[in-house]
Design an enzyme around this catalytic site. Structure first.
Site, PDB file in Angstrom:
ATOM      1  CB  THR A  72      -0.977   0.001   1.193  1.00  0.00           C
ATOM      2  OG1 THR A  72      -0.256  -0.274   2.404  1.00  0.00           O
ATOM      3  CG2 THR A  72      -2.070  -1.031   1.012  1.00  0.00           C
ATOM      4  CB  THR A 130      -1.517  -1.168   8.967  1.00  0.00           C
ATOM      5  OG1 THR A 130      -2.277  -0.374   9.815  1.00  0.00           O
ATOM      6  CG2 THR A 130      -2.254  -1.243   7.651  1.00  0.00           C
TER       7      THR A 130
END
Length: 419
Positions: free
Chosen positions: A161, A198
């Site tokens: 990401t 994350t």
């Protein structure tokens, strides 16, 4: 750029017998980038996972847990595929989010001719936005058609990401005369803090490990790797760590900790997971420093980890690190307020504590060490990698955590995350 993270060499990643990986460009958030990954797993493999403890856990996390439970309850023979999308977390999406996760599994099941319950879905990206489900469904046949056993490097890129660099690692060990291979990938750069972060992590081995033992190993390895890192103190909604054991090696089966090869395989899984976890910190959003915090002499591992994370997630410590400022007081303050999260530290005797930067004693007996010179501390802080060691002198337990600094770029990256 990542702090001393070697450039990934695809040739260094050894394929795992019983695992194939396929990717597609589904344009989930950005055009012309790999963002959808399918991992095919051989029949009768052992698969185990640990997940975020965030109460707003994403729909795919809930579905993963349900499907893993179906294997344990003998409702399905084994997990046969993973599907991962980036660009959208499918978290905070209510009933529709769960329907989208189920639909993804249903369509992949049709494409691969496997049971729906044998698929584990994963998503990562923006929270509180619904999946662009039609884009994902259109990409699934392309990812399945692209399944290959040597797609590990592409897989590492596909799951990124805000990562700057792909993260992957491979190693091999011998059990008797037989070779066992371990290969893994991870992603993560921000919103990183246990439990877990994350992050997504996938580690596979061709070792033959029973399901119950793999469940134990997976939790222990996670606790010593991905649960020992912090970029910013925020725990995400989607964190997942999966370990796959296909049993395709010719090495003897490992059914207990006493079996030949257990120690070697466990250590290799830990080595791989720690490399991947530290790679996340090295690639922390805007990071310029990689920081190792060792806490020794605690009464419990909880005490040691609490102090380590108190230092590692302190904005004042992290900004001092970015500025290469040997501000000892910020570290001492972070140690001192750790009792807010661990009550047993309320009787911490600070007069016994010693604090080291590198090999240099900087604080003792409740204050600055008499031998400490500011120019020595400055030289240590100017380095890209910094070791901080806390000696508590109150017990026999220790812990190590890894963190990074806070730079201007961290604020910029997160301020512009949705744009």
């Amino acid at each position: 750029m990542p702090v001393n993270l070697p450039e990934l060499n695809p040739a260094s990643l050894t394929p795992i017998k019983g695992v194939r990986l396929g990717w597609a460009e589904s344009n989930i958030k950005k055009l012309n980038r790999k963002d959808l990954l399918v991992i095919e797993i051989a029949d009768n493999s052992s698969v185990s996972g640990v997940f975020t403890q965030n109460r707003f856990c994403a729909a795919p996390v809930t579905l993963c847990k349900k499907h893993l439970a179906a294997v344990k309850n003998n409702q399905v023979a084994s997990i046969k595929a993973l599907v991962i999308n980036t660009g959208n977390a499918n978290a905070g999406t209510g009933e529709q989010g769960m329907l989208d996760a189920i639909t993804t599994c249903q369509h992949l099941a049709e494409n691969m001719d496997i049971p729906v319950e044998s698929i584990l879905p994963f998503s990562t990206g923006v929270i509180l936005e619904h999946l662009p489900i039609n884009k994902i469904l259109a990409g699934l046949p392309l990812a399945v058609a692209n399944l290959k056993n040597n797609n590990w490097a592409d897989a590492a890129t596909t799951i990124m990401t805000t990562d700057v660099a792909p993260k992957a690692y491979s190693t091999q060990v011998k059990i008797g005369r037989e070779q066992v291979t371990i290969t893994g990938i991870s992603k993560g750069a921000g919103m990183i803090h246990p439990n877990m972060a994350t992050m997504l992590g996938y580690v596979a081995t061709d070792a033959n490990i029973t399901q119950s033992l793999l469940d134990e190993i997976t939790k222990e390895v996670a606790d010593l790797s991905f649960n020992c890192i912090s970029v910013d103190g925020d725990t995400s909604t989607n964190d997942s760590f999966i370990v796959i054991a296909t049993g395709k090696s010719n090495a003897p089966a490992i059914t207990s900790r006493e079996d030949a090869g257990f120690k070697e395989v466990f250590n290799a899984l830990l080595e791989t997971s720690q490399y991947l976890a530290k790679a996340i910190i090295r690639d922390g959003e805007g990071a310029t420093k990689f920081i190792t915090v060792n806490v020794n002499g605690a009464l419990s591992i909880e005490e040691a980890k609490t102090i380590g994370f108190s230092i590692g997630k302190s904005p004042l410590v992290k900004t001092a690190m970015f500025a290469s400022d040997p501000n000892l007081g910020r570290v001492l303050a972070a140690i001192g307020y750790a009792s807010r999260e661990c009550k047993s530290l309320e009787d911490l005797d600070t007069s016994l504590l010693e604090l080291y930067f590198g090999d240099t004693l900087v604080a003792e007996k409740g204050g600055r060490a008499a031998s400490y010179k500011e120019k020595v501390g400055q030289a240590i802080m100017n380095k890209a990698e910094i070791d901080i060691t806390v000696e508590l002198h109150r017990g026999n337990e220790s812990a190590t955590i890894w963190t990074c600094d806070f730079s201007y770029d961290y604020v910029k990256i997160n301020a512009e995350y949705r744009t």
